[in-house]
Design a protein around this motif. Structure first.
Motif, PDB file in Angstrom:
ATOM      1  N   TRP A 170       0.821  -1.212   0.000  1.00 15.50           N
ATOM      2  CA  TRP A 170       0.000   0.000   0.000  1.00 15.50           C
ATOM      3  C   TRP A 170       0.854   1.262   0.000  1.00 15.50           C
ATOM      4  O   TRP A 170       0.491   2.281  -0.603  1.00 15.50           O
ATOM      5  N   CYS A 225       1.860   1.721  -3.565  1.00 11.20           N
ATOM      6  CA  CYS A 225       0.676   2.195  -4.313  1.00 11.20           C
ATOM      7  C   CYS A 225       0.426   3.675  -4.037  1.00 11.20           C
ATOM      8  O   CYS A 225       0.076   4.432  -4.959  1.00 11.20           O
ATOM      9  N   GLN A 226       0.595   4.090  -2.786  1.00  9.69           N
ATOM     10  CA  GLN A 226       0.395   5.493  -2.409  1.00  9.69           C
ATOM     11  C   GLN A 226       1.391   6.393  -3.151  1.00  9.69           C
ATOM     12  O   GLN A 226       1.006   7.415  -3.714  1.00  9.69           O
ATOM     13  N   LYS A 239      -4.622   5.622  -4.969  1.00  4.87           N
ATOM     14  CA  LYS A 239      -3.803   4.422  -4.738  1.00  4.87           C
ATOM     15  C   LYS A 239      -4.586   3.151  -5.035  1.00  4.87           C
ATOM     16  O   LYS A 239      -4.029   2.150  -5.466  1.00  4.87           O
ATOM     17  N   GLU A 240      -5.902   3.187  -4.845  1.00  4.46           N
ATOM     18  CA  GLU A 240      -6.740   2.023  -5.136  1.00  4.46           C
ATOM     19  C   GLU A 240      -6.735   1.692  -6.628  1.00  4.46           C
ATOM     20  O   GLU A 240      -6.784   0.526  -7.011  1.00  4.46           O
ATOM     21  N   GLU A 241      -6.664   2.725  -7.456  1.00  3.67           N
ATOM     22  CA  GLU A 241      -6.602   2.514  -8.905  1.00  3.67           C
ATOM     23  C   GLU A 241      -5.266   1.870  -9.298  1.00  3.67           C
ATOM     24  O   GLU A 241      -5.224   0.981 -10.147  1.00  3.67           O
ATOM     25  N   TYR A 286      -3.495  -0.050  -7.346  1.00  3.58           N
ATOM     26  CA  TYR A 286      -3.605  -1.420  -6.836  1.00  3.58           C
ATOM     27  C   TYR A 286      -4.401  -2.313  -7.785  1.00  3.58           C
ATOM     28  O   TYR A 286      -3.968  -3.402  -8.152  1.00  3.58           O
ATOM     29  N   ARG A 287      -5.567  -1.846  -8.208  1.00  4.16           N
ATOM     30  CA  ARG A 287      -6.403  -2.654  -9.108  1.00  4.16           C
ATOM     31  C   ARG A 287      -5.712  -2.910 -10.449  1.00  4.16           C
ATOM     32  O   ARG A 287      -5.820  -4.004 -11.009  1.00  4.16           O
ATOM     33  N   VAL A 345     -11.272  -4.131  -2.157  1.00  9.35           N
ATOM     34  CA  VAL A 345     -10.804  -3.240  -3.218  1.00  9.35           C
ATOM     35  C   VAL A 345     -10.239  -4.012  -4.412  1.00  9.35           C
ATOM     36  O   VAL A 345     -10.469  -3.653  -5.559  1.00  9.35           O
ATOM     37  N   GLY A 346      -9.485  -5.072  -4.144  1.00 11.82           N
ATOM     38  CA  GLY A 346      -8.845  -5.813  -5.219  1.00 11.82           C
ATOM     39  C   GLY A 346      -9.708  -6.885  -5.839  1.00 11.82           C
ATOM     40  O   GLY A 346      -9.288  -7.572  -6.761  1.00 11.82           O
ATOM     41  N   GLY A 404      -8.451 -10.360  -4.594  1.00  7.19           N
ATOM     42  CA  GLY A 404      -7.654  -9.357  -3.893  1.00  7.19           C
ATOM     43  C   GLY A 404      -6.444 -10.005  -3.239  1.00  7.19           C
ATOM     44  O   GLY A 404      -6.403 -11.219  -3.010  1.00  7.19           O
TER      45      GLY A 404
END
Length: 140
Positions: free
Chosen positions: A25, A28-29, A39-41, A43-44, A75-76, A98
């Motif tokens: 994470w 990703c951040q 960051k979620e984008e 990650y995905r 999220v994943g 995920g």
């Protein structure tokens, strides 16, 4: 009556650690901040590119409901229609897992991918040699 039994033998791998998850994470951040996206984008996208998924034929009228239900897991966890299935009236859906389900090897691959992305756009990650050692340990 005969009972069918199936067995699989493979090398034991520990479940990914909370430290590995925190590191993932953090990367990703940093990538998200540099690319100006959540960051979620990041990650995905990494899950889509190197993650684990299940190819599933799903009845066309049930795809939307399946995808929304699958996404409630985290999220994943997302599902994407790839194409029409070979089965008439069905779609081929990739259901991505995920990283909460990942073992150390799968998590190592995900981190390697994210770190490579960061390095390609010039992000110098703070962990340096410590990060490299951690990745080597995870991949064993």
């Amino acid at each position: 009556m005969q009972d069918d039994i199936s067995a699989e033998i493979k090398k034991w791998r520990d479940h990914r650690s909370k430290d590995a998850n925190a590191l993932m994470w953090a990367v990703c951040q940093e990538l998200g901040a540099a690319l100006k996206i959540p960051k979620e984008e990041v990650y995905r996208k990494a899950i889509r590119d190197v993650g684990e998924y299940e190819p599933l034929p799903i009845k066309a009228c049930a795809v939307e409901k399946f995808c929304s239900n699958w996404a409630t897991k985290g999220v994943g966890w997302f599902a994407e229609v790839q194409d029409d299935s070979k089965i008439p009236g069905y779609k081929l859906v990739f259901a991505y897992y995920g990283s909460s389900t990942y073992d150390t090897l799968a998590m190592s691959r995900l981190l390697d991918y994210l770190i490579d992305d960061a390095e390609q756009i010039g992000i110098v990650l703070k962990a340096g040699p410590e990060l490299e050692q951690r990745l080597k340990e995870m991949a064993k």
